[in-house]
Design an enzyme around this catalytic site. Structure first.
Site, PDB file in Angstrom:
ATOM      1  N   ASN A 150       0.824  -1.203   0.000  1.00  0.00           N
ATOM      2  CA  ASN A 150       0.000   0.000   0.000  1.00  0.00           C
ATOM      3  C   ASN A 150       0.866   1.264   0.000  1.00  0.00           C
ATOM      4  O   ASN A 150       0.523   2.271  -0.626  1.00  0.00           O
ATOM      5  CB  ASN A 150      -0.919  -0.007   1.223  1.00  0.00           C
ATOM      6  CG  ASN A 150      -1.810   1.216   1.294  1.00  0.00           C
ATOM      7  OD1 ASN A 150      -2.770   1.343   0.556  1.00  0.00           O
ATOM      8  ND2 ASN A 150      -1.481   2.143   2.186  1.00  0.00           N
ATOM      9  N   ASP A 292     -11.471  -7.551 -13.267  1.00  0.00           N
ATOM     10  CA  ASP A 292     -12.850  -7.539 -13.801  1.00  0.00           C
ATOM     11  C   ASP A 292     -13.356  -6.129 -14.106  1.00  0.00           C
ATOM     12  O   ASP A 292     -14.511  -5.945 -14.505  1.00  0.00           O
ATOM     13  CB  ASP A 292     -13.812  -8.253 -12.854  1.00  0.00           C
ATOM     14  CG  ASP A 292     -13.825  -7.658 -11.441  1.00  0.00           C
ATOM     15  OD1 ASP A 292     -13.246  -6.546 -11.252  1.00  0.00           O
ATOM     16  OD2 ASP A 292     -14.386  -8.291 -10.537  1.00  0.00           O
ATOM     17  N   GLU A 349      -4.378   0.453   5.884  1.00  0.00           N
ATOM     18  CA  GLU A 349      -3.787   1.712   6.335  1.00  0.00           C
ATOM     19  C   GLU A 349      -4.815   2.837   6.182  1.00  0.00           C
ATOM     20  O   GLU A 349      -5.512   2.902   5.168  1.00  0.00           O
ATOM     21  CB  GLU A 349      -2.538   2.062   5.515  1.00  0.00           C
ATOM     22  CG  GLU A 349      -1.471   0.973   5.495  1.00  0.00           C
ATOM     23  CD  GLU A 349      -0.829   0.748   6.852  1.00  0.00           C
ATOM     24  OE1 GLU A 349      -0.701   1.737   7.606  1.00  0.00           O
ATOM     25  OE2 GLU A 349      -0.457  -0.405   7.154  1.00  0.00           O
TER      26      GLU A 349
END
Length: 376
Positions: A150, A292, A349
């Site tokens: 992240n 997707d 986070e």
């Protein structure tokens, strides 16, 4: 110097071979273009070793055995090995990082990677390090969990460097989504095989995320969850913390905007997923995939305490949508508004607050995945 001389030799050799066969300017230009294809091979392992003469002999052997530049170039590319230059980022101050660093380097060396490894004390240093070395590397290899990933996702998008993952975290939800096993040896082999897949990313208020963004209960879980509990209980720490907080969490009112509709909800949690797994292996939706090109949303609209218990069965299977008090939606763009700002958790986070705009960014980042993984 030997390297520059060898590149010049290849350039002159190609050009002269074409001139001998074809006198027209077009063919000479073509040879120059083909010569530029050799630039990635400047990082050949053999170029960095005192075997340049042997390599030069091999090149001239291939050169003399091919009738023209059209067959020479493919033959040359097939026979020249290429070393991949990788920035390896592992926090050696963490328990798993310290235990697995040496093995990771050894395995990557075995697969002929040219490794740049720098001390990493905190994940906040990652963007700076990637910017510093971006012009000297071909890919980034990260040993860590979803929180580490992240911290670097935004700069990965900016640099467009391919990503290799060594799962060293607690949940490893992105690795799970991509089919990357927790075995360090297998993870290194997958990177070495070079099967690059471009995946979607989620985006909220100028922050990218891999797996899921959420507000409400999940934010309180993130705030309460500590490294000691994660180390002792592993992925069970998420479930244990959630059970502790469920009875203490009060619903909040939110407005969800999706596909031109505005839906007012009173909810304990809103989760919006880009990938498949979050929270230690729970699917955001039963059919969610990381390629997707859609976001999957669920909202926990619990009114009675007993409604918590069916969630213990359905959430780990991604089947929460079967319950009448869980709203599920999907779309490419979602807006969330609340009466007062609510913190937003992206991949474990806390990175933003409401009001929030969420988007899916299709096929934006290259990640190395197992070859047998035809779909996620």
């Amino acid at each position: 110097m030997a390297l520059k001389g060898l590149n010049l030799l290849l350039y002159i050799g190609l050009t002269e071979k074409v001139r001998a066969k074809h006198s027209d300017r077009k063919s000479t230009v073509s040879a120059i273009v083909y010569a530029r294809m050799l630039r990635p091979y400047r990082t050949c392992t053999c170029f960095a070793k005192p075997a340049t003469k042997t390599l030069t002999s091999s090149i001239f052997h291939i050169y003399s055995a091919t009738p023209n530049y059209i067959t020479f170039i493919p033959a040359l590319l097939r026979n020249l090995p290429m070393t991949k230059r990788a920035l390896l980022l592992i926090n050696r101050h963490s328990r798993k990082g310290k235990e697995n660093f040496a093995q990771t380097v050894e395995l990557l060396n075995h697969w002929d990677f040219e490794i740049i490894s720098v001390p990493l004390k905190k994940v906040e240093d990652i963007p700076f390090l990637m910017e510093k070395y971006r012009s000297n590397i071909d890919l980034v290899i990260v040993g860590g969990g979803d929180g580490t990933l992240n911290a670097m996702v935004d700069v990965l998008v900016e640099t467009q460097l391919p990503l290799g993952i060594i799962p060293l975290g607690t949940a490893n939800d992105l690795a799970r989504t991509l089919g990357i096993p927790n075995s360090i040896a297998e993870a290194c082999r997958i990177i070495a095989e070079g099967n690059l897949k471009y995946i979607d990313l989620g985006w909220v208020n100028n922050k990218y995320f891999f797996n899921v963004a959420s507000l409400g209960l999940s934010v309180k879980i993130t705030q309460k969850l500590n490294k000691g509990l994660k180390r002792r209980l592993g992925i069970l720490a998420y479930a244990w913390t959630a059970l502790q907080l469920l009875s203490k969490t009060r619903p909040f009112t939110a407005m969800i905007g999706i596909d031109g509709q505005n839906i007012k909800v009173k909810t304990l949690q809103i989760a919006i997923g880009n990938g498949r797994y979050y929270g230690g292996g729970m699917p955001i939706a039963h059919d969610a995939q990381i390629d997707d090109q859609r976001l999957d949303l669920y909202s926990l609209e619990i009114e009675h305490w007993w409604q918590i218990f069916p969630l213990l069965w359905t959430l780990p299977r991604g089947q929460q949508g079967l319950l009448s008090w869980v709203r599920t939606l999907n779309g490419k763009e979602i807006q969330i508004q609340t009466r007062k700002p609510h913190s937003i958790n992206t991949d474990g986070e806390i990175t933003s607050t409401t009001p929030a705009m969420f988007r899916v960014i299709p096929a934006v980042l290259g990640v190395y995945i197992p070859r047998q993984e035809t779909q996620f």
